[in-house]
Design an enzyme around this catalytic site. Structure first.
Site, mmCIF file in Angstrom:
data_model
loop_
_atom_site.group_PDB
_atom_site.id
_atom_site.type_symbol
_atom_site.label_atom_id
_atom_site.label_comp_id
_atom_site.label_asym_id
_atom_site.label_seq_id
_atom_site.Cartn_x
_atom_site.Cartn_y
_atom_site.Cartn_z
ATOM 1 N N VAL A 118 4.472 0.793 1.843
ATOM 2 C CA VAL A 118 4.689 -0.371 2.692
ATOM 3 C C VAL A 118 4.827 -1.600 1.795
ATOM 4 O O VAL A 118 4.035 -1.798 0.866
ATOM 5 C CB VAL A 118 3.527 -0.567 3.687
ATOM 6 C CG1 VAL A 118 3.769 -1.801 4.552
ATOM 7 C CG2 VAL A 118 3.365 0.669 4.571
ATOM 8 N N GLY A 157 0.503 8.411 3.323
ATOM 9 C CA GLY A 157 0.941 9.791 3.209
ATOM 10 C C GLY A 157 2.429 9.972 3.389
ATOM 11 O O GLY A 157 3.015 10.909 2.873
ATOM 12 N N PHE A 158 3.087 9.070 4.145
ATOM 13 C CA PHE A 158 4.509 9.217 4.426
ATOM 14 C C PHE A 158 5.366 8.211 3.664
ATOM 15 O O PHE A 158 6.575 8.154 3.878
ATOM 16 C CB PHE A 158 4.777 9.061 5.926
ATOM 17 C CG PHE A 158 4.253 10.206 6.730
ATOM 18 C CD1 PHE A 158 4.675 11.492 6.493
ATOM 19 C CD2 PHE A 158 3.319 9.983 7.727
ATOM 20 C CE1 PHE A 158 4.193 12.549 7.242
ATOM 21 C CE2 PHE A 158 2.830 11.038 8.481
ATOM 22 C CZ PHE A 158 3.263 12.324 8.238
ATOM 23 N N GLY A 182 0.822 -1.203 0.000
ATOM 24 C CA GLY A 182 0.000 0.000 0.000
ATOM 25 C C GLY A 182 0.853 1.249 0.000
ATOM 26 O O GLY A 182 2.077 1.201 0.139
ATOM 27 N N GLN A 183 0.180 2.390 -0.183
ATOM 28 C CA GLN A 183 0.867 3.679 -0.235
ATOM 29 C C GLN A 183 0.173 4.622 0.724
ATOM 30 O O GLN A 183 -1.039 4.827 0.643
ATOM 31 C CB GLN A 183 0.805 4.252 -1.655
ATOM 32 C CG GLN A 183 1.457 5.613 -1.807
ATOM 33 C CD GLN A 183 2.977 5.553 -1.777
ATOM 34 O OE1 GLN A 183 3.564 4.629 -2.330
ATOM 35 N NE2 GLN A 183 3.603 6.522 -1.140
ATOM 36 N N ASP A 211 -3.926 9.548 15.512
ATOM 37 C CA ASP A 211 -4.320 9.219 14.133
ATOM 38 C C ASP A 211 -4.989 7.849 14.078
ATOM 39 O O ASP A 211 -4.672 7.019 13.231
ATOM 40 C CB ASP A 211 -3.106 9.264 13.206
ATOM 41 C CG ASP A 211 -3.517 9.410 11.733
ATOM 42 O OD1 ASP A 211 -4.656 9.858 11.472
ATOM 43 O OD2 ASP A 211 -2.712 9.064 10.858
#
Length: 654
Positions: free
Chosen positions: A354, A350-351, A347-348, A465
């Site tokens: 992975v 905001g930082f 996955g992608q 978060d």
């Protein structure tokens, strides 16, 4: 009376059923606290990591048993037992007997003697939701081999002094390595241990036998197997097809005799020719290994010096002090992820991205590669290393280590095969896999994880978060809170807000006082938990929620239905047919208490866990929630690249 078993396994929680103790519950709980003060140290210092104790007099005696997994070290054992006993003490007033099974230790307590044998004890069992795939012949073949592996693992465990064994199986087909484990309390004789374990394996029916993994537990013994690595160290048992370092290979078949007379006269030539050749190659191998070892050691030392120079605070000396935390070599991470290939990408965020990886020893990992262009990447990296490396709880994702190489900032986590919670609850088909009991387990597990962060951890932490994409699920669908890049440490004695000019988090989950004024506290996490709670119950996102053509967020929808007595319309339709209406109504009430507009009106996570654990505690009526008449945009409208949610950063608060 039999002990009613409540389960906490692999970092997930199930509520206890109440058992009726003879005598005063307050005295019993006091006795349990007395045992809790000394049992963790007794268990961890024992050579077999096993201890029993009791305190008090009949009818209020508190009997307690603790057993750590055979591959767990002493410090981790003590922490697991201490953490579990804290939970037991918190719930003692409601549940005065039960057993907690989890990934590292088992703790049982009762007002009856736990050491008395009982063949009537019903086992706790949990099975992987996935079955072995392929044609019928392939399924039978693999299931048969797994059965053989379990039998051998059980037999080996019973024969070991520790009454513990691990195993591995290579089916020889396109199927992952299967790992196994079996253990008894070490005070059982070999025969009693074998009887206990064989009783459990004998309960495996044809439906269970074709599952990708499973486990069965009673107080004195258990077994487990999975199609991934879940234990430390080399396996003690190997199927004949397996050839792993440190595992003895099966004996070779005897060679058929042949006629040697013809060549007997020339046999003396063999040692003359062979010995010099063997010696020559031994020297080559020896000096090659020495050179490689020196080069590798020097290279690793140089790499660590280069990677961490000027950033000593990144690891805070955790490697060495924390044996479960490592600083990984960048080349090793590259190899594990196939050079961060797209095929390995999970996955992608905001930082950064992975990736799934696998070390050469077969251990699966999740690698978080922080984006080099992100101005917040280094902040997040330092934060996660500082925080999560010091946090150990069954409902927190485990950080295995980190890697810093030039501009590369990498975090290495345990791999959790079932992805994140949003992958299930927001998918029309997949959320049907989560029945009412499983959703309650997930909610309670998240609650206990937050309670640990707020109250019981060495560093009191506000997550800031909390959202479905940051709740990862292990093979048994137990929740683990992840992503501590935005977390903050706070004083454990204070519930008052801290103020920041840099508001970071995810729109739709941020408490109103935090989003507008930059004030955050443990009550901010409680608000996020309440939103998450409603999403799990309904299967709907708070962001971008649309009802009857009018945009309204999920909180407002829930509040409207609650006031009109139509709360059942909020529930996921796959749950409505289940006969749990009183529990469902109670859960909606708790969720609405968590999202109240004023932080002072919200409960603490201690209160929330207590409310979830009791069916009789009187709940207060919720006041109107925050954002109940505000539209919350979804991430497709935001223009920000994020797989699951919109992450925002407000530099100056209003």
């Amino acid at each position: 009376m039999d002990i009613v078993i409540g389960i906490l396994f692999m970092l997930g929680l199930m509520p206890f059923e109440v058992t009726t103790a003879a005598g005063d519950g307050g005295v019993f709980c006091d006795n349990l606290r007395l045992v809790s003060a000394t049992l963790p140290n007794k268990t961890s210092s024992s050579s077999q990591h096993y201890a029993t104790d009791a305190a008090g007099q009949d009818p209020d005696v508190a009997y307690v048993l603790a057993l750590c997994r055979g591959d767990v070290n002493g410090s981790a054992c003590g922490e697991c037992v201490a953490d579990t006993l804290r939970t037991l003490n918190d719930q003692c007033g409601v549940y005065n007997g039960g057993t907690y099974f989890n990934g590292s230790c088992t703790v049982a307590y009762s007002f009856q003697n736990l050491l008395e044998p009982s063949n009537a004890e019903e086992p706790f069992e949990r099975w992987n939701v996935n079955n072995i795939t392929g044609d019928a012949e392939n399924v039978r073949f693999i299931a048969g081999l797994i059965g053989e592996l379990l039998s051998e693992t059980v037999r080996t465990a019973a024969g070991e002094a520790r009454r513990f064994a691990t195993g591995v199986l290579d089916t020889g087909r396109t199927f992952p390595l299967v790992r196994s484990m079996a253990q008894c309390t070490p005070d059982l004789s070999a025969g009693d241990c074998l009887t206990c374990l064989r009783r459990l394996t004998g309960m495996i029916n044809s439906t269970m036998a074709v599952r990708m993994g499973g486990q069965m537990h009673v107080i004195r013994c258990y077994f487990r197997y999975e199609a991934y690595l879940f234990y430390e160290g080399q396996p003690m048992v190997a199927h004949p097809m397996v050839r792993l370092p440190g595992v003895a290979a099966p004996p070779l078949a005897p060679v058929s005799p042949t006629n040697t007379k013809r060549h007997k006269s020339k046999l003396w030539i063999i040692p003359i020719v062979l010995i010099p050749v063997v010696v020559f190659f031994c020297f080559i191998i020896y000096f090659g290994c020495q050179r490689k070892h020196r080069k590798g050691k020097l290279g690793l030392q140089e790499s660590r010096t280069e990677n961490l120079q000027g950033e000593e605070d990144l690891v805070l000396g955790l490697e060495g002090k924390n044996p479960e935390f490592s600083v990984f070599d960048f080349d090793r991470v590259l190899e594990a992820t196939s050079n961060f290939s797209e095929e390995n990408k999970l996955g992608q965020g905001g930082f950064g991205a992975v990736y799934k990886g696998q070390f050469s020893d077969g251990m699966d990992i999740a690698v978080k590669r922080l984006a080099t262009h992100s101005g917040q990447g280094l902040i997040e990296f330092r934060n996660e290393v500082k925080l999560i490396a010091k946090l150990q709880h069954r409902n927190l994702v485990r950080l295995l280590g980190c890697c810093s190489h030039g501009e590369e900032k990498i975090l290495v986590y345990e791999f959790l095969p079932n992805k994140s919670l949003d992958f299930f609850i927001f998918d029309e088909n997949k959320r049907a896999l989560l029945d009412w009991y499983k959703r309650l387990e997930i909610i309670e597990g998240i609650g206990h994880g937050l309670l640990y962060l707020h109250k019981h951890s060495r560093l009191s932490v506000i997550h800031r978060d909390l959202k479905p994409s940051n709740i990862l699920l292990d093979s048994e669908m137990n929740p683990k809170i992840s992503d501590f890049g935005l977390a903050r440490i706070f004083s454990s004695n204070s519930t008052e807000g801290n103020k920041t000019r840099r508001v970071v988090g995810t729109y739709g989950y941020m408490a109103p006082e935090y989003a507008s004024l930059g004030l955050f506290s443990i009550k901010s996490d409680v608000f996020s938990f309440g939103v998450l709670f409603l999403e799990i119950l309904s299967g709907k996102r708070n962001s971008g929620f649309n009802h009857s053509g009018d945009f309204i967020n999920l909180i407002g929808f829930a509040w409207s239905l609650w006031g009109e007595g139509r709360w059942v319309e909020l529930m996921d339709e796959t749950l409505v047919s289940e006969n749990h209406s009183a529990e469902m109504m109670r859960c909606i009430n708790i969720a609405l208490l968590c999202v109240q507009e004023n932080a002072a009106d919200r409960p603490t996570m201690s209160d929330v866990v207590a409310m979830l654990s009791s069916k009789t505690m009187v709940l207060s009526e919720p006041k109107h929630p925050a954002y109940f008449n505000v539209r919350v945009a979804n991430q497709e409208q935001s223009g920000v690249t994020s797989v699951n949610d919109l992450t925002i950063s407000v530099i100056s608060a209003r």
